[in-house]
Design an enzyme around this catalytic site. Sequence first.
Site, PDB file in Angstrom:
ATOM      1  N   ASP A  34      -9.303   0.319   2.017  1.00  0.00           N
ATOM      2  CA  ASP A  34      -9.338   0.741   0.608  1.00  0.00           C
ATOM      3  C   ASP A  34     -10.639   0.285  -0.058  1.00  0.00           C
ATOM      4  O   ASP A  34     -11.265   1.042  -0.792  1.00  0.00           O
ATOM      5  CB  ASP A  34      -8.137   0.156  -0.162  1.00  0.00           C
ATOM      6  CG  ASP A  34      -6.841   0.880   0.175  1.00  0.00           C
ATOM      7  OD1 ASP A  34      -6.912   1.837   0.950  1.00  0.00           O
ATOM      8  OD2 ASP A  34      -5.777   0.481  -0.316  1.00  0.00           O
ATOM      9  N   THR A  74      -3.220   5.642  -4.064  1.00  0.00           N
ATOM     10  CA  THR A  74      -2.109   6.320  -3.368  1.00  0.00           C
ATOM     11  C   THR A  74      -0.777   6.108  -4.088  1.00  0.00           C
ATOM     12  O   THR A  74       0.090   6.965  -4.038  1.00  0.00           O
ATOM     13  CB  THR A  74      -1.985   5.806  -1.913  1.00  0.00           C
ATOM     14  OG1 THR A  74      -1.946   4.382  -1.931  1.00  0.00           O
ATOM     15  CG2 THR A  74      -3.151   6.258  -1.078  1.00  0.00           C
ATOM     16  N   THR A  75      -0.615   4.947  -4.758  1.00  0.00           N
ATOM     17  CA  THR A  75       0.625   4.697  -5.508  1.00  0.00           C
ATOM     18  C   THR A  75       0.585   5.419  -6.853  1.00  0.00           C
ATOM     19  O   THR A  75       1.563   6.056  -7.250  1.00  0.00           O
ATOM     20  CB  THR A  75       0.811   3.178  -5.730  1.00  0.00           C
ATOM     21  OG1 THR A  75       0.709   2.510  -4.475  1.00  0.00           O
ATOM     22  CG2 THR A  75       2.150   2.872  -6.341  1.00  0.00           C
ATOM     23  N   ASP A  78       0.852  -1.190   0.000  1.00  0.00           N
ATOM     24  CA  ASP A  78       0.000   0.000   0.000  1.00  0.00           C
ATOM     25  C   ASP A  78       0.889   1.242   0.000  1.00  0.00           C
ATOM     26  O   ASP A  78       1.705   1.426   0.901  1.00  0.00           O
ATOM     27  CB  ASP A  78      -0.896  -0.018   1.241  1.00  0.00           C
ATOM     28  CG  ASP A  78      -1.848   1.169   1.272  1.00  0.00           C
ATOM     29  OD1 ASP A  78      -1.548   2.138   1.973  1.00  0.00           O
ATOM     30  OD2 ASP A  78      -2.868   1.135   0.565  1.00  0.00           O
TER      31      ASP A  78
END
Length: 555
Positions: free
Chosen positions: A393, A93-94, A60
């Site tokens: 998520d 988020t990545t 994550d």
Amino acid sequence: MQAPVLVLKDSLKRESGRKVHHANIQASKAVADIIRTTLGPRSMLKMLLDASGGIVVTNDGNAILRELDLAHPAAKSMIELSRTQDEEVGDGTTSVIVLAGEMLHVAEAFIDKNYHPTVICRAYNKALEDALAVLDTIAMPIDVKDRTALLGLVKSSIGTKFTSQFGDLISDLAIDATEIVGVDLGQGLREVDIKKYIKVEKIPGGQLEDSRVLKGVMFNKDVVAPGKMRRKIVNPRIILLDCPLEYKKGENQTNAELLKEEDWGVLLKLEEEYIENLCMQILKFKPDLVITEKGLSDLACHYLSKAGVSAIRRLRKTDNNRIAKASGATIVNRPEELQESDVGTGAGLFEIKKIADEFFAYIVDCKDPKACTVLLRGASKDLLNEVERNLQDALCVARNIIKNPKLVPGGGATELTVSATLKQKSSSVEGIEKWPYEAAAIAFEAIPRTLTQNCGVNVIRTMTALQGKHANGENAWIGIDGNTGAIADMKEQKIWDSYTVKAQTFKTAIEAACMLLRIDDIVSGIKKKQAPGSGPSKPKVEEEGDADNENMIPE
């Protein structure tokens, strides 16, 4: 003799600004490179050692970056991006870090060619507007009542996570939980507060398949007097309090002067009467279960157990709020203000269960609960922590879809469509903004390229084939299957992304890139520590001969 003329050294200033830009871009690229390998279903995991010496194993993006301690301010700014994305939409988020890093990377060539950062930012903002317009055209509406479609979307969104190997389990938990806590606001809008009203309880032991969503609340407490109070009540009447059921202590030090021995007995009797009065005001409403956030004295416990009422004390405020939402009770601050409408009758069962060495209270089978608990079981704490991150998520994706029911293709197809459209539009952009605009279009390809790299297939061949298909405008849903690396139709493969997540990723990445490009100087406000023993430095008075004449050239 004429006065010297100050000559501004523009070239030196530009050189200084360029160095700062290069440093910022390099720091941002370094952050993007750290988590680049964690994008996609075939991504790698990172093992992190946290400050307390514990181990975190995750892929994550936000969980990785928040454990990093980086010195460069631009790198810290990039880490904030990931946190913002996580708070706003909970996913991507990545992607946001990879895209922002690529936007800055392509801007480096223009900085070297003396393009002004404002020109680059203007082109980027124009590209962002056009990219969001493309998203609107390819977005596909979804019926939130169609559970199969909803399950497919949540499953494909968390398909890149560790828990994807467990099938539909996490997706089912997320959809069940968000459907329970969703509140209708009218006009077809629904509000889902996953932070307040969904609690994730992690209990090591058992199998992951034993995890489930409880139609009610569960918390780690036992009744005050286990031998005297009931541990199982069907259809309980619940009273929730936010006050102590014990004698009030004096605000300050209190002195009482007792003249006779009987006075001591009178004083104790007063205390007993006060507590008895409190308990009688509660027992008037014939409750089966009394829960308070504060203390509960032995005497109050005696009166309640005598009346056959179970009691729980010192409960967290957040848990109390969830019980109120689940059972329909109202939290009361003073027992004398209790009304019949404050008693919660919505719960079907109150039960205390022992799991391992601990007791857990269940208030479940509620009629119309607006709060729930997700019970996670698993082999170890590390596994449960990773499952919880993935579940968060999934909950956010389910919430986003309920709020804005639109889908866009996953597997890099959206970015390739945006890139192809912006490349075509770049020919109509006038002036020098055309080149940064076109560079922004190329930067969007970073996401499918990274996916391809993480699959282990030939990057150049795959990317060329994908670009060719999108340049012809054949099908906006053509992307890359993250598991096999094959080029496929995302609609057939059911690889989707939430429109909200994708739009937020584009906005955050481009706005952050523009902000970092506008920085032309970094000034440190941290005072340097003086060597021990050295006194405070004296202010230096500049003499006429010491004046810095570097910028002064006499005529």
